[in-house]
Motif scaffolding. Sequence first.
Motif, mmCIF file in Angstrom:
data_model
loop_
_atom_site.group_PDB
_atom_site.id
_atom_site.type_symbol
_atom_site.label_atom_id
_atom_site.label_comp_id
_atom_site.label_asym_id
_atom_site.label_seq_id
_atom_site.Cartn_x
_atom_site.Cartn_y
_atom_site.Cartn_z
ATOM 1 N N VAL A 63 0.845 -1.205 0.000
ATOM 2 C CA VAL A 63 0.000 0.000 0.000
ATOM 3 C C VAL A 63 0.879 1.254 0.000
ATOM 4 N N ILE A 64 1.902 1.268 0.835
ATOM 5 C CA ILE A 64 2.811 2.405 0.894
ATOM 6 C C ILE A 64 3.484 2.619 -0.457
ATOM 7 N N SER A 65 3.923 1.523 -1.075
ATOM 8 C CA SER A 65 4.604 1.622 -2.361
ATOM 9 C C SER A 65 3.676 2.186 -3.429
ATOM 10 N N GLY A 66 2.437 1.680 -3.496
ATOM 11 C CA GLY A 66 1.482 2.192 -4.470
ATOM 12 C C GLY A 66 1.239 3.673 -4.285
ATOM 13 N N TYR A 67 1.131 4.097 -3.028
ATOM 14 C CA TYR A 67 0.887 5.508 -2.739
ATOM 15 C C TYR A 67 2.081 6.384 -3.114
ATOM 16 N N LEU A 68 3.269 6.020 -2.634
ATOM 17 C CA LEU A 68 4.444 6.854 -2.838
ATOM 18 C C LEU A 68 4.845 6.947 -4.308
ATOM 19 N N ILE A 69 4.804 5.820 -5.017
ATOM 20 C CA ILE A 69 5.195 5.839 -6.426
ATOM 21 C C ILE A 69 4.204 6.677 -7.236
ATOM 22 N N SER A 165 -0.503 6.865 -19.967
ATOM 23 C CA SER A 165 -1.374 6.563 -21.106
ATOM 24 C C SER A 165 -2.830 6.916 -20.821
ATOM 25 N N LEU A 166 -3.285 6.612 -19.603
ATOM 26 C CA LEU A 166 -4.698 6.818 -19.282
ATOM 27 C C LEU A 166 -5.000 8.206 -18.750
ATOM 28 N N GLY A 167 -4.041 8.815 -18.085
ATOM 29 C CA GLY A 167 -4.320 10.074 -17.407
ATOM 30 C C GLY A 167 -4.872 9.804 -16.020
ATOM 31 N N ARG A 168 -4.935 10.860 -15.228
ATOM 32 C CA ARG A 168 -5.310 10.709 -13.817
ATOM 33 C C ARG A 168 -6.717 10.153 -13.631
ATOM 34 N N LYS A 169 -7.668 10.690 -14.365
ATOM 35 C CA LYS A 169 -9.066 10.289 -14.192
ATOM 36 C C LYS A 169 -9.276 8.820 -14.514
ATOM 37 N N LYS A 170 -8.803 8.380 -15.689
ATOM 38 C CA LYS A 170 -9.000 6.985 -16.094
ATOM 39 C C LYS A 170 -8.157 6.033 -15.258
ATOM 40 N N ALA A 171 -6.975 6.483 -14.831
ATOM 41 C CA ALA A 171 -6.140 5.642 -13.970
ATOM 42 C C ALA A 171 -6.827 5.413 -12.633
ATOM 43 N N TRP A 172 -7.488 6.452 -12.117
ATOM 44 C CA TRP A 172 -8.246 6.312 -10.863
ATOM 45 C C TRP A 172 -9.353 5.273 -11.032
ATOM 46 N N GLY A 214 -3.093 1.889 -2.439
ATOM 47 C CA GLY A 214 -2.187 3.016 -2.299
ATOM 48 C C GLY A 214 -2.264 3.971 -3.470
ATOM 49 N N CYS A 215 -2.392 3.410 -4.684
ATOM 50 C CA CYS A 215 -2.513 4.259 -5.870
ATOM 51 C C CYS A 215 -3.767 5.123 -5.798
ATOM 52 N N LEU A 216 -4.869 4.528 -5.346
ATOM 53 C CA LEU A 216 -6.118 5.281 -5.219
ATOM 54 C C LEU A 216 -5.972 6.439 -4.239
ATOM 55 N N LEU A 217 -5.272 6.210 -3.141
ATOM 56 C CA LEU A 217 -5.067 7.275 -2.166
ATOM 57 C C LEU A 217 -4.324 8.440 -2.797
ATOM 58 N N ALA A 218 -3.259 8.128 -3.543
ATOM 59 C CA ALA A 218 -2.476 9.193 -4.176
ATOM 60 C C ALA A 218 -3.270 9.894 -5.271
ATOM 61 N N LEU A 219 -4.030 9.135 -6.048
ATOM 62 C CA LEU A 219 -4.806 9.725 -7.138
ATOM 63 C C LEU A 219 -5.958 10.572 -6.621
ATOM 64 N N SER A 220 -6.422 10.274 -5.416
ATOM 65 C CA SER A 220 -7.581 10.972 -4.868
ATOM 66 C C SER A 220 -7.208 12.196 -4.059
ATOM 67 N N GLN A 221 -5.985 12.241 -3.538
ATOM 68 C CA GLN A 221 -5.633 13.353 -2.655
ATOM 69 C C GLN A 221 -5.412 14.630 -3.453
ATOM 70 N N SER A 222 -5.945 15.710 -2.923
ATOM 71 C CA SER A 222 -5.862 17.004 -3.598
ATOM 72 C C SER A 222 -6.575 18.023 -2.729
ATOM 73 N N THR A 223 -6.258 19.272 -2.933
ATOM 74 C CA THR A 223 -7.014 20.320 -2.240
ATOM 75 C C THR A 223 -8.422 20.415 -2.795
ATOM 76 N N ASP A 224 -8.610 19.882 -3.998
ATOM 77 C CA ASP A 224 -9.930 19.890 -4.628
ATOM 78 C C ASP A 224 -10.115 18.551 -5.345
ATOM 79 N N PRO A 225 -10.413 17.482 -4.593
ATOM 80 C CA PRO A 225 -10.467 16.147 -5.175
ATOM 81 C C PRO A 225 -11.430 16.043 -6.339
ATOM 82 N N LEU A 226 -12.600 16.671 -6.259
ATOM 83 C CA LEU A 226 -13.582 16.550 -7.328
ATOM 84 C C LEU A 226 -13.030 17.133 -8.629
#
Length: 231
Positions: A63-69, A165-172, A214-226
Amino acid sequence: MKTGSRVESKPGRLPSVDGIRGLSIGLVILGHASGTILVFPRWLIPGMLVLGNAGLGVSFFFVISGYLITDLLLREIEGTGQLSFYNFYVRRVTRIFPAFYVYLAFIGVLSFLRAVTVTPADLIVSACFLWNYLPVTSGSWWLGQTWSLCIEEQFYLLWPMILVSLGRKKAWRLALVIVCIEPLIRILTYILLPSLRARIPVMLHTRADILMFGCLLALSQSTDPLYRLLA
């Protein structure tokens, strides 16, 4: 404009992540100790069943690896407008390969001296980071634990290209789909491929959901997630 190396070093260390790393290391060490030390005080046995869960410790690492990478990749993409695959893979190689191949060489020397039982096929499969898919017949304990590193390296090879290749939205969305369907993949593998049952915990395509958390956590975090997810 930030360079790839500066992007990686700029964010700094996260004390909370370091704490989880420490917990993970403790679980792995205790888990291996509980399997190799024959005698524990009777009062310690219940605690070892919980604290000696090495598999849980490895899952924390994934999980840590997915998030950090993923966070590292996103920072570089957002900071420079692109991702340098060359810099990314050079960083991964310089961090992992030297220590890993020194260890393999050391085990090879011990095998040559007949101090441990390891075949040339063992060493080759481990060196190619394929132990989790191509375990060899000797069942070497000395190299069997490389399965987790194999999963990490396979993840490093595939995920950056997928994200770009997918971009942030599709990767999420892909990460969410993998998390949802992975239990079904494990069940189908168990039923339809009996020869792979023992390897279900160690193959990338049957453990990818742990990394994707972990990837989902990184892809979702933002000051404006939506905004970040829909932009």
